[in-house]
Scaffold this active site. Structure first.
Site, PDB file in Angstrom:
ATOM      1  N   GLU A  74       7.106  18.086  11.523  1.00 55.11           N
ATOM      2  CA  GLU A  74       7.713  17.685  10.404  1.00 55.11           C
ATOM      3  C   GLU A  74       6.175  17.298   9.381  1.00 55.11           C
ATOM      4  O   GLU A  74       6.403  17.053   8.100  1.00 55.11           O
ATOM      5  CB  GLU A  74       8.760  16.805  10.300  1.00 55.11           C
ATOM      6  CG  GLU A  74       9.803  17.113  10.631  1.00 55.11           C
ATOM      7  CD  GLU A  74      11.186  16.420  10.356  1.00 55.11           C
ATOM      8  OE1 GLU A  74      12.087  16.782  10.014  1.00 55.11           O
ATOM      9  OE2 GLU A  74      10.912  15.098  10.869  1.00 55.11           O
ATOM     10  N   TYR A 120      16.429  -3.694  -7.917  1.00 54.82           N
ATOM     11  CA  TYR A 120      15.285  -3.555  -7.011  1.00 54.82           C
ATOM     12  C   TYR A 120      15.084  -2.230  -6.697  1.00 54.82           C
ATOM     13  O   TYR A 120      14.102  -1.515  -6.233  1.00 54.82           O
ATOM     14  CB  TYR A 120      15.466  -4.438  -5.639  1.00 54.82           C
ATOM     15  CG  TYR A 120      15.778  -5.825  -6.135  1.00 54.82           C
ATOM     16  CD1 TYR A 120      14.903  -6.729  -6.548  1.00 54.82           C
ATOM     17  CD2 TYR A 120      17.063  -6.542  -5.924  1.00 54.82           C
ATOM     18  CE1 TYR A 120      15.269  -8.096  -7.175  1.00 54.82           C
ATOM     19  CE2 TYR A 120      17.483  -7.639  -6.457  1.00 54.82           C
ATOM     20  CZ  TYR A 120      16.399  -8.298  -6.915  1.00 54.82           C
ATOM     21  OH  TYR A 120      16.917  -9.730  -7.379  1.00 54.82           O
TER      22      TYR A 120
END
Length: 210
Positions: A74, A120
């Site tokens: 990957e 957040y």
């Protein structure tokens, strides 16, 4: 930061993710830019909990191995994102429990997998786009992520896991941890009436981050 310091930090973060249950076995991979032409990435088949400084892979931007072991398959999408977005300095890819569970849900908003309900989430990543399912290692994942690399910091790979960027490894790790906690809260709140942030509240948070 020196190459050695980056390697030591990657080993430390990998072990931390593993020990806290963010990853199991050989799942997931990490990378960071060493400079404009080199990237440090975790090796193929490696457990994030058992990385070693000597075996970490060093690649050029074309994917040629400059040092260490063979990189994760990957690594291709890591390089594609670095090439597309110079501001991307580090990448965390995990199959963490709650984000992977989220990635398996149908009918997610492709523009943002989780409607914001905490400040957040917005302050850390803004949004989390959904990438359609492709088999792990498929070049289509790199293509999709490259196309979106300038449009966000977090990407949910359908039926797979999450890809999160940052200004350095610590920032990418912090972003990932905030996302996993948000996904955990999402599942915890199922069946409850959630107070989502309004568009005005989201915009205010986005403006404060500029």
């Amino acid at each position: 930061m020196t190459d050695l310091a980056q390697k030591e930090l990657m080993v430390q973060l990998g072990r931390s993710f593993y020990e806290r249950g963010y990853t199991v076995g050989g799942a997931g991979n990490l990378s960071v830019r060493l400079d404009d032409n080199r990237v440090l990435v975790t090796p193929t088949g490696s457990s994030l909990g058992r990385l070693s400084v000597e075996r970490l892979s060093v690649l050029d931007m074309e994917g040629n191995l400059l040092g260490g072991d063979k990189p994760s398959k990957e690594a291709v999408f890591h390089l594609a994102m670095y090439k597309k977005n110079p501001e991307c300095k580090a990448i965390v890819h995990l199959h963490s429990t709650y984000l992977t569970a989220l990635s398996c849900l149908d009918n997610l908003d492709p523009n943002n997998a989780i409607e914001p309900f905490t400040p957040y989430y917005v302050m850390r990543v803004g949004k989390m786009q959904v990438i359609p399912y492709y088999r792990p290692g498929s070049p289509k994942i790199a293509e999709e992520l490259s196309n979106r690399a300038l449009t966000g910091k977090a990407f949910l790979l359908a039926n797979h896991g999450v890809v999160v960027t940052g200004s350095d490894l610590l920032d990418a790790a912090d972003n990932t941890e905030e996302l996993e906690e948000t996904a955990k809260l999402f599942f915890t709140l199922q069946g409850q009436k959630i107070r989502y942030l309004t568009d005005t509240e989201v915009k205010d948070l986005e403006n404060r981050g500029k």
